[in-house]
Write a protein that holds these residues in place. Structure first.
Motif, PDB file in Angstrom:
ATOM      1  N   ASN A 136       0.836  -1.200   0.000  1.00 49.66           N
ATOM      2  CA  ASN A 136       0.000   0.000   0.000  1.00 49.66           C
ATOM      3  C   ASN A 136       0.874   1.254   0.000  1.00 49.66           C
ATOM      4  O   ASN A 136       1.871   1.344   0.721  1.00 49.66           O
ATOM      5  N   SER A 137       0.497   2.230  -0.822  1.00 52.90           N
ATOM      6  CA  SER A 137       1.331   3.428  -0.988  1.00 52.90           C
ATOM      7  C   SER A 137       1.441   4.249   0.282  1.00 52.90           C
ATOM      8  O   SER A 137       2.489   4.851   0.560  1.00 52.90           O
ATOM      9  N   ASP A 138       0.365   4.291   1.077  1.00 54.23           N
ATOM     10  CA  ASP A 138       0.342   5.174   2.242  1.00 54.23           C
ATOM     11  C   ASP A 138       0.769   4.475   3.535  1.00 54.23           C
ATOM     12  O   ASP A 138       1.537   5.040   4.322  1.00 54.23           O
ATOM     13  N   PRO A 161       8.529   7.063  -0.894  1.00 49.29           N
ATOM     14  CA  PRO A 161       7.531   5.996  -1.081  1.00 49.29           C
ATOM     15  C   PRO A 161       7.308   5.697  -2.563  1.00 49.29           C
ATOM     16  O   PRO A 161       7.422   6.565  -3.421  1.00 49.29           O
ATOM     17  N   SER A 173       3.147  -1.558 -11.212  1.00 49.29           N
ATOM     18  CA  SER A 173       2.069  -2.512 -10.908  1.00 49.29           C
ATOM     19  C   SER A 173       2.403  -3.925 -11.383  1.00 49.29           C
ATOM     20  O   SER A 173       2.179  -4.904 -10.649  1.00 49.29           O
ATOM     21  N   THR A 221      -0.458   1.426  -7.764  1.00 52.99           N
ATOM     22  CA  THR A 221      -1.207   2.464  -8.495  1.00 52.99           C
ATOM     23  C   THR A 221      -0.377   3.165  -9.548  1.00 52.99           C
ATOM     24  O   THR A 221      -0.872   4.064 -10.221  1.00 52.99           O
ATOM     25  N   SER A 222       0.871   2.759  -9.714  1.00 45.24           N
ATOM     26  CA  SER A 222       1.724   3.347 -10.739  1.00 45.24           C
ATOM     27  C   SER A 222       1.849   2.377 -11.914  1.00 45.24           C
ATOM     28  O   SER A 222       2.153   1.194 -11.717  1.00 45.24           O
ATOM     29  N   ASN A 263       4.634   4.034  -5.384  1.00 46.45           N
ATOM     30  CA  ASN A 263       3.241   3.658  -5.636  1.00 46.45           C
ATOM     31  C   ASN A 263       3.220   2.285  -6.321  1.00 46.45           C
ATOM     32  O   ASN A 263       3.043   2.169  -7.534  1.00 46.45           O
ATOM     33  N   TRP A 264       3.391   1.268  -5.518  1.00 45.85           N
ATOM     34  CA  TRP A 264       3.561  -0.078  -6.060  1.00 45.85           C
ATOM     35  C   TRP A 264       2.374  -0.549  -6.876  1.00 45.85           C
ATOM     36  O   TRP A 264       2.546  -1.149  -7.942  1.00 45.85           O
ATOM     37  N   SER A 271       4.960  -5.483  -9.177  1.00 43.04           N
ATOM     38  CA  SER A 271       4.416  -5.788  -7.846  1.00 43.04           C
ATOM     39  C   SER A 271       3.724  -7.141  -7.838  1.00 43.04           C
ATOM     40  O   SER A 271       3.961  -7.976  -6.946  1.00 43.04           O
ATOM     41  N   ASN A 296       6.881   0.447   2.124  1.00 44.33           N
ATOM     42  CA  ASN A 296       7.230   1.861   2.054  1.00 44.33           C
ATOM     43  C   ASN A 296       7.718   2.399   3.389  1.00 44.33           C
ATOM     44  O   ASN A 296       8.536   3.326   3.437  1.00 44.33           O
TER      45      ASN A 296
END
Length: 297
Positions: free
Chosen positions: A132-134, A149, A159, A154-155, A151-152, A162, A139
């Protein structure tokens, strides 16, 4: 004598009947239906009523001309090749490591089986949380080393990698178990003879272990290939093939065409699924040919 022979034949057919019925019901009929779906223009109504018009190879022409075909093919190849390479390499290294039978060897081997025994939905959900990015733990660890961080999920750049990393983690135990079993079949006398000839550890691996492990390695890679080609649930739970199709493979594309839209495209979805079957069949035939050639030599 004749009566006894007929009795034996009936007994043989009786033992074969359950297997034959199982193969017909769960393999032959679904395969036939999938091929039939791909050759007709099915809608929801015609799927229920069974009056879909025959369109030949129109569905295959449609998917070949779709803009998703090229990226999905590339993602499928990358996902499969990278997963197999790392699963096999890490699994082989662990198998060689555990073949020494040190203390706690059995316990550690059992722990390595956990990823393989977990339901895929649990593994995929766990990796989604970790990446998770957040709030993902990956991260958090990167931040501890001063790395920004990532964006594993959502990028578009990360993706596919990942889901590939998660799939590698899941497939390592299978390779470990099969290759470890293969190593147990190699006689210690061969290693002793190689050591007497002056072969070092690395030479014993390349000249003894790896060649003698080749048949087991071939079937391991083949089974891993067939499994990886059809991986769907892991990718769907983690990324749903996104963002922007950056992690879409043939498996997820086939599902999205057939079931992921308000207006399902059963024919094109079945056509994509058949392409996966053909890819697996090609590699299976290659494996059989190689095995026959090795048997003759």
């Amino acid at each position: 004598m004749a009566a006894r022979t007929r009795s034996g034949q009936w007994a043989a057919w009786a033992f074969l009947a359950p297997v034959a019925v199982y193969l017909l019901v769960f393999y032959a009929y679904p395969l036939y239906r999938n091929v039939e779906l791909s050759l007709r223009n099915y809608t929801v109504r015609s799927f229920v009523q069974g009056d879909a018009p025959f369109t030949g190879f129109a569905n295959y022409v449609k998917i070949f001309g779709d803009a998703t075909f090229g990226p999905a093919l590339w993602h499928t190849v990358v996902f499969t090749v990278v997963s197999l390479a790392f699963q096999f390499g890490i699994g082989l290294a662990l198998a060689v490591f555990f073949s020494r039978n040190f203390r706690l060897s059995a316990t550690l081997r059992a722990l390595f089986l956990v990823p393989w025994l977990l339901p895929l939905i649990v593994s995929a959900s766990t990796w989604s949380w970790m990446l998770n990015s957040d709030s993902g733990v990956i991260n958090v660890v990167l931040g501890a080393f001063g790395i920004d961080p990532v964006n594993w999920l959502t990028s578009p750049d990360w993706s596919l990698w990942s889901v590939t990393i998660a799939n590698i983690w899941i497939g390592i135990p299978f390779n470990l178990v099969v290759l470890y079993s293969g190593l147990q079949g190699i006689s210690p006398a061969i290693y002793e003879a190689a050591a007497l000839d002056g072969a070092g550890g690395w030479q014993r691996f390349w000249k003894v272990t790896f060649p003698l492990l080749r048949p087991v390695s071939a079937i391991t890679l083949l089974l891993g290939l067939v499994y990886t080609l059809k991986v769907f649930d892991l990718i769907w739970i983690m990324t749903k093939g996104g963002p922007s199709g950056s992690s879409t493979t043939f498996a997820t594309w086939s599902y999205r065409l057939g079931f992921g839209n308000l207006v399902p495209s059963f024919g094109p979805g079945a056509a994509v699924g058949n392409l996966l079957i053909v890819m697996a069949l090609i590699f299976g035939l290659i494996y059989i040919r190689v095995q026959r050639r090795q048997a003759h030599t």
